[in-house]
Every structure is written in structure tokens, then in C-alpha cells.
Design a protein around this motif. Structure first.
Motif, PDB file in Angstrom:
ATOM      1  N   SER A   1       0.832  -1.205   0.000  1.00  0.00           N
ATOM      2  CA  SER A   1       0.000   0.000   0.000  1.00  0.00           C
ATOM      3  C   SER A   1       0.869   1.258   0.000  1.00  0.00           C
ATOM      4  N   SER A   2       2.016   1.203   0.651  1.00  0.00           N
ATOM      5  CA  SER A   2       2.926   2.357   0.637  1.00  0.00           C
ATOM      6  C   SER A   2       3.474   2.599  -0.766  1.00  0.00           C
ATOM      7  N   PHE A   3       3.891   1.531  -1.445  1.00  0.00           N
ATOM      8  CA  PHE A   3       4.393   1.677  -2.813  1.00  0.00           C
ATOM      9  C   PHE A   3       3.298   2.215  -3.739  1.00  0.00           C
ATOM     10  N   THR A   4       2.087   1.707  -3.572  1.00  0.00           N
ATOM     11  CA  THR A   4       0.970   2.157  -4.416  1.00  0.00           C
ATOM     12  C   THR A   4       0.654   3.620  -4.165  1.00  0.00           C
ATOM     13  N   LEU A   5       0.564   4.009  -2.892  1.00  0.00           N
ATOM     14  CA  LEU A   5       0.263   5.406  -2.580  1.00  0.00           C
ATOM     15  C   LEU A   5       1.396   6.329  -3.012  1.00  0.00           C
ATOM     16  N   ALA A   6       2.625   5.863  -2.938  1.00  0.00           N
ATOM     17  CA  ALA A   6       3.748   6.666  -3.416  1.00  0.00           C
ATOM     18  C   ALA A   6       3.641   6.891  -4.920  1.00  0.00           C
ATOM     19  N   ARG A   7       3.239   5.867  -5.623  1.00  0.00           N
ATOM     20  CA  ARG A   7       3.127   5.942  -7.091  1.00  0.00           C
ATOM     21  C   ARG A   7       1.952   6.802  -7.545  1.00  0.00           C
ATOM     22  N   THR A   8       0.862   6.801  -6.762  1.00  0.00           N
ATOM     23  CA  THR A   8      -0.343   7.543  -7.148  1.00  0.00           C
ATOM     24  C   THR A   8      -0.401   8.931  -6.532  1.00  0.00           C
ATOM     25  N   GLY A   9       0.673   9.362  -5.914  1.00  0.00           N
ATOM     26  CA  GLY A   9       0.691  10.700  -5.336  1.00  0.00           C
ATOM     27  C   GLY A   9      -0.101  10.825  -4.053  1.00  0.00           C
ATOM     28  N   GLY A  10      -0.312   9.745  -3.366  1.00  0.00           N
ATOM     29  CA  GLY A  10      -1.004   9.777  -2.085  1.00  0.00           C
ATOM     30  C   GLY A  10      -2.517   9.770  -2.177  1.00  0.00           C
ATOM     31  N   VAL A  11      -3.060   9.591  -3.374  1.00  0.00           N
ATOM     32  CA  VAL A  11      -4.511   9.559  -3.538  1.00  0.00           C
ATOM     33  C   VAL A  11      -5.064   8.327  -2.821  1.00  0.00           C
ATOM     34  N   GLY A  12      -5.989   8.552  -1.912  1.00  0.00           N
ATOM     35  CA  GLY A  12      -6.554   7.463  -1.125  1.00  0.00           C
ATOM     36  C   GLY A  12      -5.819   7.243   0.175  1.00  0.00           C
ATOM     37  N   GLY A  13      -4.860   8.104   0.475  1.00  0.00           N
ATOM     38  CA  GLY A  13      -4.073   7.957   1.690  1.00  0.00           C
ATOM     39  C   GLY A  13      -4.893   8.078   2.956  1.00  0.00           C
ATOM     40  N   GLU A  14      -5.970   8.859   2.897  1.00  0.00           N
ATOM     41  CA  GLU A  14      -6.818   9.017   4.090  1.00  0.00           C
ATOM     42  C   GLU A  14      -7.501   7.707   4.454  1.00  0.00           C
ATOM     43  N   GLN A  15      -7.962   6.979   3.453  1.00  0.00           N
ATOM     44  CA  GLN A  15      -8.663   5.721   3.708  1.00  0.00           C
ATOM     45  C   GLN A  15      -7.715   4.611   4.160  1.00  0.00           C
ATOM     46  N   LEU A  16      -6.485   4.646   3.724  1.00  0.00           N
ATOM     47  CA  LEU A  16      -5.547   3.572   4.042  1.00  0.00           C
ATOM     48  C   LEU A  16      -4.651   3.862   5.239  1.00  0.00           C
TER      49      LEU A  16
END
Length: 134
Positions: free
Chosen positions: A22-37
Motif C-alpha cells: 500500500s505504501s508503494f501504491t500510494l507513493a506511485r499515485t501521489g497519495g490519492v486514497g491515503g486518508e482511507q488507508l
């Protein structure tokens, strides 16, 4: 005793894979969805650290050779990654929810925290693999 080792190892691997993935994914997507995760990530981080410490105590008790030193470097990197996510991303998410910070600035801080944590968790994964051959 072997069943305890299997359970601890399973919990460690599953929580670590979720946390790092999830960290790699959020890093790649610019943190989109970081609040939910954020909460699931921090929960996985706690489980990964606790089970990692238990596995270290169980499997590497009494020695601090090269493999244990490499694992210690990985453990420190994981602890720093959890701290970065908890402090930087946590504050940004709180300010985003309360409306005290601009959305773009908060999202930028979330993305930065995830990128730093992803790099540190990559170091952790490399250390876990390298310790096997030390």
C-alpha cells in the motif's frame, strides 16, 4: 512451539506485504486514497513490527552475527518508515479532515511521506533478503 512460529511468520509476512504494497501504491499515485488507508497501514505496521520483534527473539536469540546486524538495519528502516507515515502523513490527514490546510499542500505531504516510507520499506525488504545469505 512450531505452530507459534508459523503463526507469527504468517502474520509478519501478511502485514508486511500489505504495509509495503500500500505504501508503494500510494507513493506511485501521489497519495490519492491515503486518508482511507492510513489506519489500516498503521495497524499493519504495528503487527509487522511486533511479530518481527518476536520472530527475532525466537529465531535469532543469543547471537548478533552478520545476519542479525543486517536484520537490525532493516528493522530500524521499518521503524523510521512507520514514524514518517505516522507523523507526516498523519498530520496531513488530520489537517485535511479539519480543513486547516489547503488540500494540495496536504496531499503533497501525504505523497512525500508515502514515498519516503516506500523507500525505507524497500531497504527493509532488501535487508530481509540479504540476511538469508549472510
Amino acid at each position: 512451539m512450531q505452530i507459534v512460529l508459523i503463526i507469527a511468520l504468517s502474520l509478519h509476512v501478511l502485514s508486511s506485504v500489505f504495509w509495503a504494497g500500500s505504501s508503494f501504491t500510494l507513493a506511485r499515485t501521489g497519495g490519492v486514497g491515503g486518508e482511507q488507508l492510513f489506519r489500516p497501514q498503521m495497524g499493519a505496521a504495528v503487527i509487522a513490527v511486533l511479530t518481527g520483534g518476536y520472530l527475532g527473539h525466537l529465531v535469532h536469540e543469543g547471537s548478533f552475527g552478520t545476519a542479525e546486524q543486517i536484520l537490525a538495519i532493516g528493522a530500524v528502516a521499518a521503524l523510521v518508515a512507520a514514524g514518517v507515515q505516522g507523523l507526516i502523513a498523519g498530520r496531513a490527514i488530520r489537517s485535511l479532515r479539519s480543513g486547516t490546510a489547503g488540500e494540495a499542500a496536504a496531499r503533497s505531504r501525504i505523497a512525500t511521506a508515502q514515498r519516503l516510507a516506500a523507500a525505507l520499506l524497500a531497504v527493509t525488504a532488501i535487508c530481509m533478503g540479504a540476511a538469508r545469505y549472510a
